[in-house]
Design an enzyme around this catalytic site. Structure first.
Site, PDB file in Angstrom:
ATOM      1  N   ASP A 487       0.815  -1.216   0.000  1.00 47.40           N
ATOM      2  CA  ASP A 487       0.000   0.000   0.000  1.00 47.40           C
ATOM      3  C   ASP A 487       0.846   1.262   0.000  1.00 47.40           C
ATOM      4  O   ASP A 487       0.339   2.350  -0.267  1.00 47.40           O
ATOM      5  CB  ASP A 487      -0.869   0.029   1.269  1.00 47.40           C
ATOM      6  CG  ASP A 487      -2.159  -0.745   1.118  1.00 47.40           C
ATOM      7  OD1 ASP A 487      -2.650  -0.837  -0.012  1.00 47.40           O
ATOM      8  OD2 ASP A 487      -2.664  -1.251   2.126  1.00 47.40           O
TER       9      ASP A 487
HETATM   10  C1  BGC Z   1       0.642   1.143   6.386  1.00 47.96           C
HETATM   11  C2  BGC Z   1       0.337  -0.060   5.535  1.00 47.96           C
HETATM   12  C3  BGC Z   1      -1.141  -0.218   5.395  1.00 47.96           C
HETATM   13  C4  BGC Z   1      -1.798   1.068   4.959  1.00 47.96           C
HETATM   14  C5  BGC Z   1      -3.291   0.920   4.946  1.00 47.96           C
HETATM   15  C6  BGC Z   1      -0.040   2.356   5.837  1.00 47.96           C
HETATM   16  O1  BGC Z   1       0.212   3.467   6.655  1.00 47.96           O
HETATM   17  O2  BGC Z   1       2.040   1.331   6.427  1.00 47.96           O
HETATM   18  O3  BGC Z   1       0.905  -1.212   6.111  1.00 47.96           O
HETATM   19  O4  BGC Z   1      -1.421  -1.209   4.472  1.00 47.96           O
HETATM   20  O5  BGC Z   1      -1.425   2.141   5.775  1.00 47.96           O
HETATM   21  O6  BGC Z   1      -3.939   2.054   4.571  1.00 47.96           O
HETATM   22  C1  NOJ Z   2      -1.258  -3.814   5.608  1.00 45.46           C
HETATM   23  C2  NOJ Z   2      -2.481  -3.844   4.775  1.00 45.46           C
HETATM   24  O1  NOJ Z   2      -3.577  -4.263   5.544  1.00 45.46           O
HETATM   25  C3  NOJ Z   2      -2.305  -4.768   3.597  1.00 45.46           C
HETATM   26  O2  NOJ Z   2      -3.445  -4.727   2.784  1.00 45.46           O
HETATM   27  C4  NOJ Z   2      -1.077  -4.397   2.830  1.00 45.46           C
HETATM   28  O3  NOJ Z   2      -0.913  -5.337   1.791  1.00 45.46           O
HETATM   29  C5  NOJ Z   2       0.154  -4.370   3.708  1.00 45.46           C
HETATM   30  N1  NOJ Z   2      -0.093  -3.525   4.841  1.00 45.46           N
HETATM   31  C6  NOJ Z   2       1.390  -3.879   2.976  1.00 45.46           C
HETATM   32  O4  NOJ Z   2       1.341  -2.528   2.709  1.00 45.46           O
END
Ligand code: BGC
Ligand code: NOJ
Length: 822
Positions: A487
């Protein structure tokens, strides 16, 4: 150092001192009513949706941590001393403190001045309530005269609003008290049809429902005025902060015990029967009263607890293993499976790190969670698949998240995460392989929940696949959209304004940045879809899918290979991300793990080379980091990934979720030692002895362990709600131990360490119990099966005749004829 120990026999983790490095959490509830509970009784409860139906308050990121909970205070009438047997909130020094976190329950308590008090907290199956069974024992030689106080602070339902809209909230709180039961009914007078209640089994000396009356002005939960004085004041909340507190007098002879039961619950009334008498403002309690009366009886509570135990026994018996490694055994047999249930239930919504407000159920997250959950309760997996697919858009794209209560896609986050649609194929394939229930593919499912838009679920999968074909970039690789699995790799965002969302701000056209990771995912999902199509008799569809997969495989070799590893992406300028040409972020784990596990380059050495590079550049003693070198500054064209300090989260943290991709890839290459080595590095149980460094719970996976660039390398964060749970469960059970479900039956194809002499397992699959014994007779992974005494070619156990209940399988491991596994 350790803060407790595993009691595998009872399927519990026993915490022996309250001051764990962080609150160590457990979950209550497994269907609709849920709670989180820490080892010092902190936490909160909610019905279905942690944002929209929050029952009790919790203060995230407080100092000290973990305030707001299910608290009990005891007060000695003679000395006036008071304390909390769960340590928080008063934090008195206790003797024999113990918290036993078990499967859906926690037992927390201790002794203080010769008074032992332990509370068992759990949610009965099928009910929207939780039970606290408090047992107080007098271990003194003299009689004891005590008061017991319970307390919860009610949340005004919408947790977001509750924490922000004080100009309104301080005016709306309402309660009713009837027959010693405290009813919390804020907003019931207008549009809500639900309320909460808090009841006590004993005759009470008094109650409080206004926080200020209980705590006293400018006091905290550690020093409530009412407890200090020994008297509740029967306060009735009108506005401000409604709470529920009961006071019970307890007189105990030496050695005597007494049990008090508290029940906290949620109840709904039909809209036209909210009040009793009709036309009044008084809650209609006709249907709730029998429920309360039932569970206040200790016998009913005990029975409900036994049923909960039996339920978990049956769920955990579906797959049991006995290997030479204790950490594998307890994770597979107990905690990893248990965590898979929690991630299925909560997705990423409510934990000590997830506030329950922002995240709903993620499309990609929930689909991946199925990999570790589907065997446990297939009917719930089926329902989840339909719910997820109903939020898919006609384009094949998907809402990134939906709210569990409304089951509607979340407009604030929207769509265009271009990996999302493929996870539906992965989730459905896992369901089909486990259950053989092909009827799900014909289920009519709407798009964007619009009535009239229904097509068969199978068409949803087709549209998922097509979504990528409609969005190919300049190299023929999939366009990344807002982001792919990562993400935080935001190649179309270019955000220079503080506070702007990296994920919802898209200011580039999005026609250039491409993802090699999605290419790998496309290959894997495409093969699954082709297999499904072929079994539905759609020969030409199947061929078309396989051609597209083949084409993508070629494209990855041509534009996605960097010489020693797979490139990660192309950015909006068409430059490589995750290549030796880059200054930082030269190599990423996602494309190595996923392309290899999808089978790209298995035969011609690319996958092996990619794995060698992972070992060389990314592996650490604490797990495999996400990329190297870490980004040392913020890069406008890369986005959130470079917003994190080096070594944390997506910026070169050990993002545990994608370690199992490498593990599976290693098994596909036949490298059992490497696969198991990586598995053990992040296995929480194997890290128990370094709890001071690891800091999170030793019984569940955390999303992240700080990477080698971080000053706190080895420290875990964001435990419990992570795709790590499902992927590790899937990797260890189906790929390392190799007990793999497939459309035609169960396979046994272990790729275990060379030093293992063997292992045994039982696996329930489509109504049959398989008793499996694996025996190493040579150095490789070649399998020879003997099924019910008869030799069988290959690694697939033939489907047994109708009516068979048990099948006995012997699997001999011999020198490998071929390393590559299908
Ligand atoms: C986090 C990710 C997550 C995302 C969801 C980010 O701030 O680092 O792990 O998937 O937020 O919106
Ligand atoms: C947490 C999120 O829930 C997941 O959807 C994502 O793939 C990972 N972070 C990596 O960014």
């Amino acid at each position: 150092m350790q803060y407790g120990y595993f009691d595998d026999e009872r399927r519990e983790y026993v915490i022996t001192r309250p001051d764990t490095p962080l609150p160590w959490i457990n979950y209550l509830g497994c269907e609709a009513y849920f709670g989180i509970i820490s080892n010092t009784a902190g936490g909160y409860s909610f019905y279905r949706d942690a944002r929209l139906r929050r029952l009790t308050r919790y203060r995230y990121n407080n100092a000290p941590y973990d305030l707001g909970g299910r608290y009990i205070y005891l007060r000695d009438a003679d000395s006036g001393k008071f304390w909390s047997p769960s340590w928080q909130p008063t934090r008195h020094e206790l003797q024999n403190y113990e918290c036993r976190h078990g499967m859906g329950y926690s037992i927390i308590g201790a002794e203080y001045n010769g008074i032992e008090a332990r509370t068992r907290y759990f949610v009965p199956l099928g009910e929207n309530l939780e039970i606290w069974q408090l047992t107080i024992t007098n271990r003194r030689t003299a009689p004891a005269k005590l008061s017991a106080f319970s307390v919860v602070e009610f949340c005004l339902w919408d947790a977001q609003d509750d924490a922000t809209n004080f100009q309104r909230n301080f005016n709306i709180g309402q309660v009713e008290i009837e027959d010693r039961v405290i009813y919390h009914k804020t907003e019931y007078r207008e549009r809500r049809d639900h309320f909460a209640y808090f009841a006590c089994s004993e005759k009470t000396l008094g109650f409080d429902t206004q926080r200020e009356a209980f705590l006293g002005p400018y006091r905290g939960w550690d020093n409530p005025k009412a407890v200090e004085c020994g008297n509740l004041s029967d306060s009735v909340a009108n506005g401000w902060a409604p709470i529920g507190s009961h006071q019970v007098s307890v007189e105990l002879a030496p050695g005597e015990s007494k049990q008090i039961v508290f029940v906290l619950g949620y109840h709904e009334n039909p809209r036209d029967q909210k009040f009793d008498p009709q036309g009044s403002q008084v809650i209609n309690k006709r249907t709730v009263k029998p429920v309360i009366a039932k569970y206040l009886k200790p016998e009913s509570a005990d029975r409900a607890f036994d049923e909960l135990k039996a339920y978990w026994e049956s769920v955990l018996n579906i797959c049991r293993v006995d290997t030479p490694d204790v950490h594998t055994n307890r994770m597979v047999n107990i905690w990893n499976a248990y965590q898979c249930m929690a991630t299925f239930n909560m997705s990423r919504s409510a934990s000590f790190y997830e506030s329950g407000i922002g995240r709903g159920l993620g499309f990609r997250d929930s689909n991946q969670d199925l990999l570790g959950f589907v065997q446990m309760v297939p009917a719930r997996a089926r329902e989840r698949i339909i719910d997820l697919a109903s939020t898919q858009l006609p384009s094949g794209g998907a809402y990134h998240q939906y709210q569990p209560l409304t089951k509607r896609g979340n407009n604030d986050v929207g769509s265009n995460f271009n990996d999302d649609p493929h996870w539906l194929i992965i989730g459905v394939a896992a369901y089909l392989k486990e259950t053989g229930d092909w009827s799900i593919l014909d289920e009519p499912v709407p798009y964007d929940n619009q009535p009239g838009s229904e097509t068969a679920l199978f068409e949803h999968l087709q549209r998922s696949f097509q979504y990528t074909l409609d969005r190919l970039g300049p190299h023929g690789l999939p366009l990344i959209g807002r982001a792919d699995w990562n993400d935080c790799l935001n190649l179309n965002c270019f955000s220079d304004t503080p506070g702007q969302s990296f994920q919802t701000t898209t200011n580039k056209e999005g026609k250039i940045a491409e993802s090699v990771f999605i290419a790998g995912l496309f290959v894997l999902a495409g093969r699954e879809l082709a297999e499904i199509a072929s079994r539905r008799g759609l020969k030409s569809e199947c061929e078309r899918y396989l051609n597209e997969v083949q084409q993508m495989d070629q494209t990855v070799r041509k534009y996605g290979w960097d010489g020693e590893w797979f490139i990660r992406a192309y950015d909006d300028f068409g430059n490589k991300v995750g290549s030796k040409e880059c200054k930082e972020g030269k190599i990423f784990i996602e494309s190595q793990g996923f392309c290899s596990l999808a089978g790209i380059g298995l035969e011609d050495g690319l996958a092996q080379k990619s794995m060698d590079s992972v070992r060389k550049y990314l592996a650490t003693d604490h797990g495999i980091v996400l990329q190297q070198p870490a980004y040392s500054q913020y890069y406008l064209h890369l986005g959130e990934i470079s917003s994190y300090p080096p070594g944390y989260k997506e910026n070169a943290g050990i993002f545990c979720h994608n370690n199992p991709w490498v593990i599976i890839a290693e098994t596909r290459l036949g490298n059992g030692d490497a696969a198991f080595d990586y598995y053990s590095r992040i296995n929480p149980s194997a890290r128990e002895s370094i709890s001071d460094l690891h800091r999170c719970e030793p019984y569940v996976y955390a999303q992240m362990i700080a990477g080698k660039d971080a000053p706190t390398h080895g420290e875990a964060k964001n435990s419990w709600l992570t795709g790590t749970a499902a992927w590790n469960y899937y990797a260890i059970t189906q790929w390392i131990l190799g007990i793999r479900v497939d459309h035609d039956g169960l396979r046994v194809a272990p790729v275990v360490p060379g030093s293992w002499r063997g292992f045994t397992a039982t696996r329930k699959f489509r109504g049959v119990t398989y008793h499996i014994e694996v025996i190493r007779e040579g150095t490789g992974n070649h399998v020879e099966l003997i099924v019910d005494g008869r030799p069988v070619e290959g690694d697939l156990i033939p489907v047994p005749p109708e009516g068979t209940t048990d099948v006995h399988v012997k699997a001999m491991l011999r020198a490998a004829k071929t390393a590559v596994r299908s």
